[in-house]
Design a protein around this motif. Structure first.
Motif, PDB file in Angstrom:
ATOM      1  N   PHE A  83       0.882  -1.262  -0.081  1.00 52.38           N
ATOM      2  CA  PHE A  83      -0.086   0.050  -0.149  1.00 52.38           C
ATOM      3  C   PHE A  83       0.675   1.313   0.115  1.00 52.38           C
ATOM      4  O   PHE A  83       0.406   2.482   0.078  1.00 52.38           O
ATOM      5  CB  PHE A  83      -0.898   0.055   1.323  1.00 52.38           C
ATOM      6  N   ARG A  84       2.325   1.209  -0.031  1.00 49.01           N
ATOM      7  CA  ARG A  84       2.929   2.029  -0.261  1.00 49.01           C
ATOM      8  C   ARG A  84       3.018   3.302   1.264  1.00 49.01           C
ATOM      9  O   ARG A  84       3.604   4.265   1.145  1.00 49.01           O
ATOM     10  CB  ARG A  84       2.845   3.175  -1.500  1.00 49.01           C
ATOM     11  N   VAL A  85       2.312   2.748   2.238  1.00 51.72           N
ATOM     12  CA  VAL A  85       2.378   3.533   3.337  1.00 51.72           C
ATOM     13  C   VAL A  85       2.550   2.521   4.498  1.00 51.72           C
ATOM     14  O   VAL A  85       2.067   1.338   4.385  1.00 51.72           O
ATOM     15  CB  VAL A  85       1.037   4.515   3.510  1.00 51.72           C
ATOM     16  N   THR A 121      -7.955   2.751  -2.890  1.00 50.93           N
ATOM     17  CA  THR A 121      -7.568   3.972  -3.513  1.00 50.93           C
ATOM     18  C   THR A 121      -5.968   3.975  -3.486  1.00 50.93           C
ATOM     19  O   THR A 121      -5.354   4.425  -4.320  1.00 50.93           O
ATOM     20  CB  THR A 121      -8.346   5.298  -2.757  1.00 50.93           C
ATOM     21  N   LEU A 122      -5.438   3.722  -2.256  1.00 53.08           N
ATOM     22  CA  LEU A 122      -3.964   3.830  -2.100  1.00 53.08           C
ATOM     23  C   LEU A 122      -3.526   2.838  -3.088  1.00 53.08           C
ATOM     24  O   LEU A 122      -2.438   2.829  -3.736  1.00 53.08           O
ATOM     25  CB  LEU A 122      -3.504   3.458  -0.667  1.00 53.08           C
ATOM     26  N   TRP A 123      -4.199   1.688  -3.583  1.00 55.39           N
ATOM     27  CA  TRP A 123      -3.611   0.519  -4.267  1.00 55.39           C
ATOM     28  C   TRP A 123      -3.762   0.931  -5.662  1.00 55.39           C
ATOM     29  O   TRP A 123      -2.641   0.941  -6.478  1.00 55.39           O
ATOM     30  CB  TRP A 123      -4.478  -0.797  -4.282  1.00 55.39           C
ATOM     31  N   CYS A 146     -13.978   2.473  -9.554  1.00 54.31           N
ATOM     32  CA  CYS A 146     -14.196   3.544 -10.045  1.00 54.31           C
ATOM     33  C   CYS A 146     -14.765   4.795  -9.077  1.00 54.31           C
ATOM     34  O   CYS A 146     -14.156   5.802  -8.873  1.00 54.31           O
ATOM     35  CB  CYS A 146     -14.844   3.647 -11.450  1.00 54.31           C
ATOM     36  N   MET A 147     -15.800   4.248  -8.581  1.00 56.38           N
ATOM     37  CA  MET A 147     -16.566   5.467  -7.767  1.00 56.38           C
ATOM     38  C   MET A 147     -15.889   5.682  -6.312  1.00 56.38           C
ATOM     39  O   MET A 147     -15.717   6.725  -5.982  1.00 56.38           O
ATOM     40  CB  MET A 147     -17.898   4.589  -7.362  1.00 56.38           C
ATOM     41  N   ILE A 148     -15.304   4.496  -5.909  1.00 52.69           N
ATOM     42  CA  ILE A 148     -14.518   4.577  -4.433  1.00 52.69           C
ATOM     43  C   ILE A 148     -13.244   5.467  -4.690  1.00 52.69           C
ATOM     44  O   ILE A 148     -12.798   6.236  -3.746  1.00 52.69           O
ATOM     45  CB  ILE A 148     -14.059   3.378  -4.115  1.00 52.69           C
ATOM     46  N   VAL A 149     -12.588   5.342  -5.669  1.00 56.36           N
ATOM     47  CA  VAL A 149     -11.315   6.076  -6.172  1.00 56.36           C
ATOM     48  C   VAL A 149     -11.603   7.533  -6.146  1.00 56.36           C
ATOM     49  O   VAL A 149     -10.915   8.617  -5.684  1.00 56.36           O
ATOM     50  CB  VAL A 149     -10.595   5.451  -7.557  1.00 56.36           C
ATOM     51  N   ARG A 334       2.694   5.741  -8.400  1.00 59.53           N
ATOM     52  CA  ARG A 334       2.959   5.471  -9.647  1.00 59.53           C
ATOM     53  C   ARG A 334       1.788   5.596 -10.638  1.00 59.53           C
ATOM     54  O   ARG A 334       1.985   5.588 -11.712  1.00 59.53           O
ATOM     55  CB  ARG A 334       3.288   3.949 -10.126  1.00 59.53           C
ATOM     56  N   CYS A 335       0.585   6.131 -10.374  1.00 59.86           N
ATOM     57  CA  CYS A 335      -0.487   6.434 -11.237  1.00 59.86           C
ATOM     58  C   CYS A 335      -0.170   7.901 -11.819  1.00 59.86           C
ATOM     59  O   CYS A 335      -0.803   8.091 -12.827  1.00 59.86           O
ATOM     60  CB  CYS A 335      -1.663   6.701 -10.473  1.00 59.86           C
TER      61      CYS A 335
END
Length: 416
Positions: A83-85, A121-123, A146-149, A334-335
């Motif tokens: 999760f990068r955190v 979202t973090l993913w 999509c909605m959650i992001v 990286r998005c």
């Protein structure tokens, strides 16, 4: 007399008929209201003691068949890799935005809990994967991802941006100036720079988003302090736009230019040397215009004196915090490195949310791992940044006098 009696009888009869009709109407209305009340009461009681199953459009997803069901058992190292955190930072984020992304329970299904919403979202921020694969990993629908992001991104920006992204003032400003002074550059409150964020070709005016490298992008302009944290973020302009044009349309530019003295930071923080007032200012590269509140190095196209070369080298060295911040931002999230299928109008909020998360990680001491460095481990489809285009619109002005004063008296001003 007989005629009068007949008229009175007819009036009485009609009045009696109207009264009976009105009584009947009221009775029917009463019965309808009583029936509606009884039905609503029964429905309310049933909703409390039973739940409705709709197998046609509510899909049962077993929690044992997805990645998220295993994530809670990860150790700290594996959690951060995914999760990068760190887990502590993740819990802190849930605490801060949990109420904004929590959804109420319905009769049809349990809501997706805030922790899983944030994890999704973090993913996506960390990998920008396909919605289908993320949906399978977290046991939700494709449209739900999509909605959650979008919802979590908006919650991060709306709730946390102003708290974690702001120009330094007061003691923070003094600490920032002192830190850049330790880097051998005086009167500096931050470094400004720009970078291109890849996007899919938009439907409207796609040619405007083509940058000098030939790929579609939006521009992120940011100010970075000595702690490699973002203090101002401005994103969304098409990739073909110059750095000077992006700057001139930003709130940062308006804030400085609208002030009577033309300074961005308090005038009382300025130092005076040989009759020249040197204000606290930002530093940028040659693509930005020269302003009293924005210094840049000398153009390498001209023959420079030793003092000018030293000034340019010192400024460039101090300004390296911008490149470090962009490297960490894109390496962690990286998005921002590859084209995503999210709408172009949403990209500025995605960029802003990633900058907020970057600052939170830096403030929390959540270290950046070496394997995330895009220079050491570039991702597939990595796109090279366009070359810097020098700004040619500078003319001799007050800013030039300030720059020359710093250039030829650098060591003396550093001692103030």
């Amino acid at each position: 007399m007989f005629e009068l009696h007949r008229l009175q009888t007819a009036l009485l009869r009609r009045r009696r008929v109207r009264e009976m009709m009105e009584r009947d109407r009221r009775r029917r209305l009463y019965l309808r209201r009583r029936r509606a009340f009884l039905l609503s009461s029964i429905a309310a009681i049933l909703s409390l003691i039973t739940s409705t199953n709709r197998p046609i459009w509510v899909r049962n997803r077993s929690p044992g068949q997805n990645f998220w069901s295993l994530a809670e058992s990860f150790d700290d190292e594996e959690w951060k890799a995914q999760f990068r955190v760190s887990r502590a930072t993740f819990d802190y984020l849930v605490e801060q935005i949990g109420p904004a992304i929590k959804r109420r329970r319905t009769n049809y299904r349990l809501p997706i809990e805030p922790r899983r919403r944030l994890a999704i979202t973090l993913w996506w921020f960390a990998r920008s994967g396909e919605y289908r694969s993320i949906a399978n990993m977290f046991g939700v629908g494709i449209a739900t991802v999509c909605m959650i992001v979008r919802q979590v991104t908006s919650a991060i920006v709306d709730r946390l941006y102003r708290r974690f992204v702001s120009l330094p003032s007061g003691q923070r400003l003094d600490d920032t100036v002192r830190a850049f002074k330790d880097r051998c550059y005086p009167q500096c409150a931050g470094a400004i720079g720009g970078t291109h964020i890849p996007i899919a070709p938009p439907r409207d005016n796609p040619e405007h988003y083509l940058n000098r490298r030939g790929w579609h992008s939006v521009i992120l302009q940011a100010v970075v302090d000595h702690n490699v944290c973002f203090t101002d973020v401005y994103a969304g302009w098409p990739g073909s736009t110059s750095s000077a044009s992006v700057l001139s349309s930003s709130d940062l530019y308006l804030k400085a230019e609208d002030r009577p003295d033309g300074y961005l930071f308090p005038r009382e923080k300025s130092v005076v040397y040989e009759g020249v007032e040197v204000p606290v200012h930002l530093i940028g590269d040659v693509s930005f215009p020269l302003k009293p509140w924005l210094m840049k190095g000398y153009s390498q196209g001209h023959l420079l004196s030793p003092e000018q070369r030293r000034f340019t080298y010192t400024l460039t060295s101090a300004r390296s915090v911008v490149d470090a911040a962009f490297t960490r931002l894109k390496g962690r999230w990286r998005c921002l490195l590859k084209k995503s299928d999210i709408d172009t109008s949403m990209m500025p909020r995605v960029v802003a949310a990633c900058c907020v998360l970057h600052n939170i990680c830096e403030n929390q001491g959540d270290s950046f791992l070496p394997e995330w460095n895009i220079d050491m481990a570039p991702c597939a489809g990595y796109l090279r940044q366009p070359d810097t285009e020098p700004y040619e619109g500078d003319s001799y002005c007050t800013a030039e006098v300030i720059r020359d004063t710093i250039t030829y008296n650098l060591l003396t001003i550093l001692q103030y």
